[in-house]
Design a protein around this motif. Structure first.
Motif, PDB file in Angstrom:
ATOM      1  N   THR A 126      -7.137   0.819  -7.067  1.00 51.23           N
ATOM      2  CA  THR A 126      -8.374   0.505  -6.328  1.00 51.23           C
ATOM      3  C   THR A 126      -8.831  -1.138  -6.229  1.00 51.23           C
ATOM      4  OG1 THR A 126      -9.795   1.033  -8.065  1.00 51.23           O
ATOM      5  CG2 THR A 126      -9.623   2.775  -6.298  1.00 51.23           C
ATOM      6  N   VAL A 127      -8.495  -1.704  -7.150  1.00 52.32           N
ATOM      7  CA  VAL A 127      -8.815  -3.076  -7.545  1.00 52.32           C
ATOM      8  C   VAL A 127      -7.770  -3.872  -6.785  1.00 52.32           C
ATOM      9  CG1 VAL A 127      -8.932  -5.020  -9.036  1.00 52.32           C
ATOM     10  CG2 VAL A 127      -9.970  -2.851  -9.849  1.00 52.32           C
ATOM     11  N   ILE A 128      -6.635  -3.292  -6.506  1.00 56.92           N
ATOM     12  CA  ILE A 128      -5.597  -4.030  -5.921  1.00 56.92           C
ATOM     13  C   ILE A 128      -5.872  -4.010  -4.272  1.00 56.92           C
ATOM     14  CG2 ILE A 128      -3.190  -4.025  -5.204  1.00 56.92           C
ATOM     15  CD1 ILE A 128      -2.516  -2.970  -7.975  1.00 56.92           C
ATOM     16  N   LEU A 129      -6.253  -2.613  -4.076  1.00 59.74           N
ATOM     17  CA  LEU A 129      -6.765  -2.468  -2.620  1.00 59.74           C
ATOM     18  C   LEU A 129      -7.664  -3.443  -2.483  1.00 59.74           C
ATOM     19  CD1 LEU A 129      -6.215  -0.712  -0.020  1.00 59.74           C
ATOM     20  CD2 LEU A 129      -7.746   0.804  -1.008  1.00 59.74           C
ATOM     21  N   LEU A 130      -8.756  -3.521  -3.164  1.00 59.94           N
ATOM     22  CA  LEU A 130      -9.944  -4.516  -2.776  1.00 59.94           C
ATOM     23  C   LEU A 130      -9.475  -5.790  -2.661  1.00 59.94           C
ATOM     24  CD1 LEU A 130     -12.981  -5.069  -2.703  1.00 59.94           C
ATOM     25  CD2 LEU A 130     -13.087  -5.153  -5.152  1.00 59.94           C
ATOM     26  N   TRP A 131      -8.729  -6.259  -3.472  1.00 59.32           N
ATOM     27  CA  TRP A 131      -8.057  -7.656  -3.278  1.00 59.32           C
ATOM     28  C   TRP A 131      -7.415  -7.986  -2.210  1.00 59.32           C
ATOM     29  CZ3 TRP A 131     -10.255 -12.140  -5.254  1.00 59.32           C
ATOM     30  CH2 TRP A 131     -10.700 -12.095  -6.392  1.00 59.32           C
ATOM     31  N   SER A 163      -7.513  -6.136   0.777  1.00 61.78           N
ATOM     32  CA  SER A 163      -8.524  -6.198   1.637  1.00 61.78           C
ATOM     33  C   SER A 163      -9.152  -7.587   1.905  1.00 61.78           C
ATOM     34  CB  SER A 163      -9.647  -5.096   1.702  1.00 61.78           C
ATOM     35  OG  SER A 163      -8.925  -3.837   1.381  1.00 61.78           O
ATOM     36  N   ILE A 164      -9.629  -8.151   0.636  1.00 63.60           N
ATOM     37  CA  ILE A 164     -10.385  -9.293   0.700  1.00 63.60           C
ATOM     38  C   ILE A 164      -9.473 -10.588   1.483  1.00 63.60           C
ATOM     39  CG2 ILE A 164     -11.306 -11.306  -0.609  1.00 63.60           C
ATOM     40  CD1 ILE A 164     -12.476  -9.487  -2.369  1.00 63.60           C
ATOM     41  N   PHE A 165      -8.176 -10.393   0.903  1.00 58.60           N
ATOM     42  CA  PHE A 165      -6.979 -11.372   1.297  1.00 58.60           C
ATOM     43  C   PHE A 165      -6.619 -11.032   2.877  1.00 58.60           C
ATOM     44  CE2 PHE A 165      -2.674 -12.592   2.056  1.00 58.60           C
ATOM     45  CZ  PHE A 165      -2.791 -13.886   1.811  1.00 58.60           C
ATOM     46  N   SER A 166      -6.592  -9.892   3.441  1.00 56.28           N
ATOM     47  CA  SER A 166      -6.415  -9.820   4.526  1.00 56.28           C
ATOM     48  C   SER A 166      -7.468 -10.102   5.619  1.00 56.28           C
ATOM     49  CB  SER A 166      -6.161  -8.178   5.016  1.00 56.28           C
ATOM     50  OG  SER A 166      -5.307  -7.648   4.092  1.00 56.28           O
ATOM     51  N   MET A 181      -3.210   4.858   2.377  1.00 56.92           N
ATOM     52  CA  MET A 181      -2.221   5.139   3.599  1.00 56.92           C
ATOM     53  C   MET A 181      -2.921   4.780   4.792  1.00 56.92           C
ATOM     54  SD  MET A 181       0.679   5.729   3.664  1.00 56.92           S
ATOM     55  CE  MET A 181       1.214   4.518   4.708  1.00 56.92           C
ATOM     56  N   ILE A 182      -4.108   4.858   5.144  1.00 56.49           N
ATOM     57  CA  ILE A 182      -5.041   4.537   6.231  1.00 56.49           C
ATOM     58  C   ILE A 182      -5.003   3.085   6.488  1.00 56.49           C
ATOM     59  CG2 ILE A 182      -7.230   4.714   7.524  1.00 56.49           C
ATOM     60  CD1 ILE A 182      -7.795   7.337   6.477  1.00 56.49           C
ATOM     61  N   ALA A 183      -5.405   2.512   5.173  1.00 57.43           N
ATOM     62  CA  ALA A 183      -5.338   1.126   5.076  1.00 57.43           C
ATOM     63  C   ALA A 183      -4.135   0.320   5.290  1.00 57.43           C
ATOM     64  CB  ALA A 183      -5.880   0.702   3.529  1.00 57.43           C
ATOM     65  N   ALA A 188       0.946  -1.270   0.069  1.00 54.04           N
ATOM     66  CA  ALA A 188       0.097   0.004  -0.100  1.00 54.04           C
ATOM     67  C   ALA A 188       0.979   1.284  -0.061  1.00 54.04           C
ATOM     68  CB  ALA A 188      -0.884  -0.037   1.179  1.00 54.04           C
ATOM     69  N   ARG A 189       1.849   1.248   0.778  1.00 52.56           N
ATOM     70  CA  ARG A 189       2.819   2.449   0.937  1.00 52.56           C
ATOM     71  C   ARG A 189       3.441   2.566  -0.548  1.00 52.56           C
ATOM     72  NH1 ARG A 189       8.800   1.901   3.354  1.00 52.56           N
ATOM     73  NH2 ARG A 189       8.750   0.913   1.271  1.00 52.56           N
ATOM     74  N   SER A 190       3.787   1.656  -1.284  1.00 54.07           N
ATOM     75  CA  SER A 190       4.348   1.912  -2.597  1.00 54.07           C
ATOM     76  C   SER A 190       3.400   2.463  -3.791  1.00 54.07           C
ATOM     77  CB  SER A 190       5.041   0.340  -3.300  1.00 54.07           C
ATOM     78  OG  SER A 190       3.797  -0.451  -3.605  1.00 54.07           O
ATOM     79  N   PHE A 191       2.204   2.153  -3.382  1.00 55.61           N
ATOM     80  CA  PHE A 191       0.893   2.447  -4.237  1.00 55.61           C
ATOM     81  C   PHE A 191       0.602   4.111  -3.936  1.00 55.61           C
ATOM     82  CE2 PHE A 191       0.127  -1.840  -5.580  1.00 55.61           C
ATOM     83  CZ  PHE A 191      -0.209  -1.549  -6.835  1.00 55.61           C
TER      84      PHE A 191
END
Length: 334
Positions: free
Chosen positions: A301-306, A308-311, A193-195, A61-64
């Protein structure tokens, strides 16, 4: 000729500085081995693995976030390349003082024709996102510490109003107001960044609770305290990545949940796990850049969604197994 000279300087300065930064990390962990070794004999390897996955998601997430900042400044680099360049340059922050990390980032991204002045400006924006997001995630930690020190909530509210007032004055009247006014453009980066900090806090809790029992009901406070400890270490810009400062504060805060000696060992374990995850993340990016030449474009946003699902699945899988192992599973569930 200029390009060749730059490559020579990168080899002569970049490689030794990276080695020095690694030596700082190895020396820190080695010097603390006697405090940590007793807890390495019996720990929950599944909890450590899941915790390191969450820390890995923090780095992703930091790199994004950094790539989002670059995109807003008009520079488009693939997520794979920008993440690798960021990880390599950030490794030098383990050397005392932040100048080496900044210099490394300027050097790495200069190959994409990004001026040093622009890199400085992007680092400024990134720092604001880092601090603002970590402060937001640290609210439960601040409330917890206030309760432990008998500080009324009203005092915290007054302090918050005071800080907001100072920010507004700065926003509208200082010379850097033009730069600060650019920050609202990074709302997506701020959310990411919050995520990232949420993953950081959860990852730390899972790792620490794998070595010593920490009440699961206190996961919000402990995770938030881990983030706030990072923020305290970040403020100590002279020390490499807040080495020592962050551990001291984390030891103090963990002492509310465990004996002081155990808290100190857990703080060192948290640092070692974070560093190991960062090295593994860098190595994975290195292999990715060597093996994969092209990747399909995917929205952040798609990467963040996946992610989140994985987490979510990783955490509740771990939670369910631990619940069963500790005889908390209800009879009807069985």
């Amino acid at each position: 000729m200029k390009h060749a000279t730059r490559n020579i300087l990168r080899v002569l300065l970049g490689v030794p500085l990276t080695v020095v930064s690694l030596l700082f990390v190895i020396n820190f962990i080695y010097s603390s081995r006697f405090e940590v070794l007793p807890y390495l004999k019996n720990f929950n390897i599944l909890g450590v693995a899941v915790g390191m996955i969450f820390l890995g998601l923090f780095f992703v997430a930091r790199s994004f976030v950094w790539r989002e900042v670059m995109t807003r400044e008009g520079f488009h680099i693939s997520a794979r390349k920008s993440a690798f360049l960021l990880a390599v340059s950030e490794l030098k922050r383990y050397i005392p003082g932040s100048i080496f990390a900044i210099a490394g980032r300027i050097d790495r991204f200069s190959t994409y024709k990004i001026p040093a002045k622009t890199v400085f400006r992007m680092i400024f924006y990134e720092s604001i996102l880092f601090v603002a997001a970590s402060l937001l995630v640290s609210i439960p930690a601040l409330l917890f510490l206030a309760d432990k020190h008998n500080i009324s909530r009203e005092v915290l509210y007054i302090a918050a109003v005071f800080l907001i007032t100072i920010f507004l004055i700065t926003y509208f009247s200082t010379k850097i107001s033009k730069k600060i006014k650019q920050v609202p453009k990074y709302s997506n980066a701020f959310s990411m960044m919050i995520a990232a900090w949420l993953c950081f806090g959860i990852g730390n809790y899972l790792i620490l609770s794998s070595f010593y029992f920490l009440d699961p009901k206190k996961i919000v406070e402990i995770a938030s305290l881990a983030v706030f400890s990072w923020l305290i270490g970040y403020a100590a810009i002279i020390t490499p990545l807040g080495l020592g400062v962050r551990e001291a504060f984390l030891t103090y805060t963990l002492s509310f949940f465990a004996p002081l000696g155990i808290s100190a060992a857990l703080a060192i374990i948290a640092r070692a796990a974070f560093t190991l995850t960062e090295i593994v993340f860098l190595f994975a990016l290195f292999l990715l850049n060597k093996i994969v030449k092209s990747l399909p474009k995917v929205q952040s946003t798609v990467i963040l969604l996946w992610a989140s699902i994985f987490s979510y699945n990783a955490y509740f899988t771990y939670y369910s197994i631990e619940k069963y192992n500790n005889f908390f599973t209800g009879r009807f569930d069985l």
